[in-house]
Design an enzyme around this catalytic site. Structure first.
Site, PDB file in Angstrom:
ATOM      1  N   GLY A   1      31.096  -8.545  25.982  1.00  0.00           N
ATOM      2  CA  GLY A   1      31.885  -8.804  24.777  1.00  0.00           C
ATOM      3  C   GLY A   1      31.922  -7.564  23.903  1.00  0.00           C
ATOM      4  O   GLY A   1      31.408  -6.517  24.290  1.00  0.00           O
TER       5      GLY A   1
ATOM      6  N   GLY B   1      33.000  -5.650  36.152  1.00  0.00           N
ATOM      7  CA  GLY B   1      32.653  -4.301  35.731  1.00  0.00           C
ATOM      8  C   GLY B   1      32.274  -3.451  36.918  1.00  0.00           C
ATOM      9  O   GLY B   1      31.392  -3.837  37.689  1.00  0.00           O
TER      10      GLY B   1
END
Ligand code: 5GP
Ligand code: SF4
Ligand code: MG
Length: 456
Positions: A105, A29
């Protein structure tokens, strides 16, 4: 996304190590990063920022904060926008005390849960799916924080690997399918939880084990306590794309080296889809290891014929097609001298919109390649992911729009071949029913669970 947490039983400060852990998880990320801890006054504290870890956070500042338990998060948005309110960890001081959550998730029933909670007075501060966990906890004020957390997780569907900071405790949890990885490590008196084992290496911790699907692991000064999310037992459903692309090659997932699996994907691709090229090369970085396996198995020379600008990130989530095309040019450049007159096998890990392959084939032709054989070390991505990997809508997915032949023509290659789903699953080495391949096959789970409404 990536999550990391550290807990020192002897009260040593851990925030600098959380920073380092996030640094090792940067590939999961790049939009934002943040850390959270509970201070001496029992208040939750966070530091968050946008961009890469070293820009969002200040290592020196963190190293001076006396927190012996902390969590951190690196984010790329799969649910909710990329604005500051969505930067994690999400934190609150609720009636039972401080709580902060870092989540990897996608919670697939989040919109249903959110509606349920809003109808009962919850006011959401962000658009992330993660925030429903905080509100579910707050709606059970009669329970301890831990009991409220356990019961909240029971109500969720989809994918979550979590690091949660509670007073005097660090909690790690993994959804009952185990979509996303989550590992436990230890060094001296410090326990660590990490999305990937590569971050444990950086802080000098030994990996003890991975969390089981459906496990809730509570870490406090007494050590480890393992609980289960109280749902009927399910089979594992590990994301295969972690092996194809997402995870770092120096990580272990489900006991398997990501590097070795990735190389095996390339070997299997070569066995099933050989080509007449005289040299194999990989689209860096994501296609490099599979390309080495492809070259090894097919007996082709392996060349690093495409150079990647090492300062460019994972740029696939660019907003417009023009920017994406420029992105490919900015990031990748073939070496003319290795290309001219050559027949090339070019290996990439996946085709999403098709931009990278089309742009690269065009460049290689301009540089004088005689033949270009695209080899992809995953099956065609035809369906969106609902479990935490960002894929565009079906209409934008190149392999959903056209069949292989048409796509080969669209990207301008002489041939195009993909890995089969069977080869992917066999290379990972788990039973087929324990591996998620939904973005390739469209079979989202036995009960067809995608986005679901809450049923409390
Ligand atoms: P394309 O240019 O075909 O849209 O994207 C293919 C490239 O994006 C591949 O080199 C692959 O490494 C990378 N990629 C991998 N995973 C993802 C993902 O989840 N989403 C997107 N959009 N691209 C990805
Ligand atoms: Fe992974 Fe694809 Fe399953 Fe999403 S749909 S969890 S990317 S295998
Ligand atoms: Mg790539």
């Amino acid at each position: 996304c990536g999550v990391f947490g550290a807990f020192s039983a002897s009260g040593n400060p851990v925030l600098e190590e959380v920073y380092l852990g996030l640094y090792a998880l940067q590939h999961r990320g790049q939009e934002s990063a943040g850390v959270a801890w509970i201070d001496g006054e029992n208040q939750i504290r966070t530091i968050k920022g946008q961009g890469l870890v070293h820009l969002a956070l200040n290592q020196a500042e963190l190293s001076g904060i006396p927190a012996s338990s902390a969590i951190g998060h690196v984010r790329y948005s799969t649910a909710g926008g990329s604005g500051l309110s969505n930067v994690q960890p999400l934190a609150a001081n609720y009636c039972r005390g401080p709580v902060a959550i870092a989540h990897n998730g996608n919670i697939s029933n989040a919109s249903g849960v959110r509606r349920y909670l809003e109808n009962r007075g919850a006011i959401f501060q962000s658009t992330t799916d993660t925030e429903v966990i905080l509100h579910l906890m707050a709606h059970q004020p009669h329970k301890t924080e831990l009991d409220a957390l356990v019961d909240s997780l029971r109500k969720l569907k989809g994918a979550f690997s979590l690091a949660v900071a509670l007073k005097d405790r660090l909690v790690a949890a993994r959804d009952p399918w185990g979509f996303r990885p989550l590992a436990l490590g230890k060094r001296d008196d410090v326990y660590y939880i990490s999305s990937e084992s590569c971050a444990l290496d950086l802080v000098g911790a030994e990996m003890i084990r991975e969390l089981d699907p459906g496990e809730i692991l509570v870490i406090d000064t007494d050590g480890l306590h393992s609980l289960r999310i109280p749902v009927e037992p399910r089979r594992r459903y590990l994301c295969s794309f972690e092996f194809v692309y997402f995870a770092r090659p120096d990580s272990l997932i489900a006991g398997q080296s990501v590097y070795q699996v990735r190389k095996e994907l390339g070997r299997r691709l070569a066995r099933r889809s050989p080509c007449s090229g005289n040299c194999a090369t990989g689209m860096p970085d994501s296609g490099t290891i599979a390309a080495m396996g492809y070259a090894e198995e097919s007996g082709l020379a392996y060349e690093k014929a495409i150079v990647r600008n090492r300062y460019s990130g994972r740029t696939f989530i660019e907003p417009t097609q023009r920017v994406r095309e420029l992105g490919v040019r900015k990031k990748l450049n073939p070496i003319r001298e290795l290309i001219k007159g050559q027949s090339l096998a070019v290996v990439d890990d996946s085709i999403v919109r098709g931009t990278t392959s089309r742009k690269m084939v065009e460049l290689l032709r301009n540089y004088g390649a005689s033949e270009i054989h695209m080899r992809i070390s995953s099956p065609p991505v035809r369906f969106p992911c609902y479990y935490g990997i960002d894929t565009p809508t079906r209409e934008e997915l190149a392999a959903a729009r056209s069949n292989e032949e048409a796509l080969c023509a669209e990207i301008g290659a002489d041939s195009l071949a993909y890995l089969t789903e069977t080869d992917l699953v066999e290379a990972i080495g788990l039973p087929a029913c324990e591996v998620c391949t939904a973005c390739f096959s469209g079979s989202y789970m036995e009960d067809g669970e995608k986005y679901e409404e809450l049923d409390i």
